[in-house]
Design a protein around this motif. Structure first.
Motif, PDB file in Angstrom:
ATOM      1  N   PHE A  85       0.836  -1.201   0.000  1.00  0.00           N
ATOM      2  CA  PHE A  85       0.000   0.000   0.000  1.00  0.00           C
ATOM      3  C   PHE A  85       0.869   1.248   0.000  1.00  0.00           C
ATOM      4  O   PHE A  85       0.643   2.176  -0.780  1.00  0.00           O
ATOM      5  CB  PHE A  85      -0.923   0.000   1.219  1.00  0.00           C
ATOM      6  N   LEU A  86       1.867   1.279   0.887  1.00  0.00           N
ATOM      7  CA  LEU A  86       2.738   2.447   0.946  1.00  0.00           C
ATOM      8  C   LEU A  86       3.503   2.637  -0.356  1.00  0.00           C
ATOM      9  O   LEU A  86       3.656   3.756  -0.841  1.00  0.00           O
ATOM     10  CB  LEU A  86       3.719   2.312   2.112  1.00  0.00           C
ATOM     11  N   GLN A  87       3.976   1.538  -0.923  1.00  0.00           N
ATOM     12  CA  GLN A  87       4.758   1.640  -2.161  1.00  0.00           C
ATOM     13  C   GLN A  87       3.914   2.160  -3.307  1.00  0.00           C
ATOM     14  O   GLN A  87       4.323   3.068  -4.026  1.00  0.00           O
ATOM     15  CB  GLN A  87       5.329   0.275  -2.514  1.00  0.00           C
ATOM     16  N   HIS A  88       2.719   1.604  -3.504  1.00  0.00           N
ATOM     17  CA  HIS A  88       1.936   1.927  -4.692  1.00  0.00           C
ATOM     18  C   HIS A  88       1.095   3.194  -4.552  1.00  0.00           C
ATOM     19  O   HIS A  88       0.808   3.840  -5.553  1.00  0.00           O
ATOM     20  CB  HIS A  88       1.026   0.764  -5.068  1.00  0.00           C
ATOM     21  N   TYR A  89       0.683   3.534  -3.339  1.00  0.00           N
ATOM     22  CA  TYR A  89      -0.237   4.653  -3.199  1.00  0.00           C
ATOM     23  C   TYR A  89       0.338   5.848  -2.449  1.00  0.00           C
ATOM     24  O   TYR A  89      -0.296   6.887  -2.400  1.00  0.00           O
ATOM     25  CB  TYR A  89      -1.523   4.186  -2.510  1.00  0.00           C
ATOM     26  N   VAL A  90       1.519   5.711  -1.868  1.00  0.00           N
ATOM     27  CA  VAL A  90       2.130   6.842  -1.175  1.00  0.00           C
ATOM     28  C   VAL A  90       3.441   7.234  -1.837  1.00  0.00           C
ATOM     29  O   VAL A  90       3.609   8.357  -2.303  1.00  0.00           O
ATOM     30  CB  VAL A  90       2.350   6.526   0.326  1.00  0.00           C
ATOM     31  N   PHE A  91       4.404   6.303  -1.906  1.00  0.00           N
ATOM     32  CA  PHE A  91       5.735   6.649  -2.402  1.00  0.00           C
ATOM     33  C   PHE A  91       5.785   6.782  -3.919  1.00  0.00           C
ATOM     34  O   PHE A  91       6.453   7.672  -4.439  1.00  0.00           O
ATOM     35  CB  PHE A  91       6.763   5.616  -1.933  1.00  0.00           C
ATOM     36  N   GLU A  92       5.096   5.900  -4.643  1.00  0.00           N
ATOM     37  CA  GLU A  92       5.161   5.943  -6.108  1.00  0.00           C
ATOM     38  C   GLU A  92       4.594   7.238  -6.689  1.00  0.00           C
ATOM     39  O   GLU A  92       5.216   7.828  -7.575  1.00  0.00           O
ATOM     40  CB  GLU A  92       4.433   4.731  -6.686  1.00  0.00           C
ATOM     41  N   PRO A  93       3.440   7.733  -6.217  1.00  0.00           N
ATOM     42  CA  PRO A  93       2.969   9.017  -6.758  1.00  0.00           C
ATOM     43  C   PRO A  93       3.916  10.176  -6.475  1.00  0.00           C
ATOM     44  O   PRO A  93       4.121  11.044  -7.328  1.00  0.00           O
ATOM     45  CB  PRO A  93       1.621   9.225  -6.066  1.00  0.00           C
ATOM     46  N   PHE A  94       4.518  10.210  -5.274  1.00  0.00           N
ATOM     47  CA  PHE A  94       5.453  11.292  -4.969  1.00  0.00           C
ATOM     48  C   PHE A  94       6.714  11.182  -5.810  1.00  0.00           C
ATOM     49  O   PHE A  94       7.266  12.200  -6.243  1.00  0.00           O
ATOM     50  CB  PHE A  94       5.807  11.315  -3.478  1.00  0.00           C
ATOM     51  N   GLU A  95       7.176   9.959  -6.060  1.00  0.00           N
ATOM     52  CA  GLU A  95       8.348   9.773  -6.921  1.00  0.00           C
ATOM     53  C   GLU A  95       8.029  10.226  -8.347  1.00  0.00           C
ATOM     54  O   GLU A  95       8.836  10.902  -8.991  1.00  0.00           O
ATOM     55  CB  GLU A  95       8.760   8.301  -6.919  1.00  0.00           C
ATOM     56  N   PHE A  96       6.838   9.884  -8.815  1.00  0.00           N
ATOM     57  CA  PHE A  96       6.393  10.296 -10.148  1.00  0.00           C
ATOM     58  C   PHE A  96       6.343  11.814 -10.247  1.00  0.00           C
ATOM     59  O   PHE A  96       6.855  12.406 -11.201  1.00  0.00           O
ATOM     60  CB  PHE A  96       5.013   9.687 -10.410  1.00  0.00           C
TER      61      PHE A  96
END
Length: 124
Positions: A34-45
């Motif tokens: 959840f953290l990887q796909h919905y928190v960190f990935e959007p911020f990295e993008f």
């Protein structure tokens, strides 16, 4: 007789402990996903897009200033300097509007996994 009851209790306790351990592992994995796909990935993008945008804006600003000076001086050879500045300013506003509409018309789509992809990952 006491030996068999002790073995049964310890086996039930060990199964319960193993079950709790697996539940804990499952919850940790789901939380990490959840953290990887919905928190960190959007911020990295968004951070990547912001870096590209800052470099692009810097290059466009430097190039625009140089071209602007050349256009003003070119137009000033035909008309007075104040008219050349007005014509160049109008062209800049027009170009800026076109670039802004093209830049902000695209919607951001995040690459999140589907439920079938998540189910297939668990099988491998």
């Amino acid at each position: 007789m006491e030996d068999t009851s002790c073995d049964e209790e310890s086996s039930v306790e060990s199964e319960f402990a193993a079950t709790i351990k697996y539940i804990d592992l499952y919850l940790r994995q789901k939380t990490d996903l959840f953290l990887q796909h919905y928190v960190f990935e959007p911020f990295e993008f968004l951070a990547k897009k912001l870096m590209y945008l800052s470099v692009l804006l810097t290059l466009l600003a430097a190039g625009t200033l140089i071209v602007l000076a050349g256009v003003v001086l070119l137009i000033a050879t035909v008309v007075p300097l104040w008219a050349a500045l007005l014509i160049t300013g109008a062209m800049i506003f027009l170009a800026g509007g076109i670039i802004a509409s093209a830049l902000f018309s695209n919607k951001i789509v995040l690459q999140t996994p589907t439920s079938m992809e998540m189910m297939n990952r668990g099988k491998t």
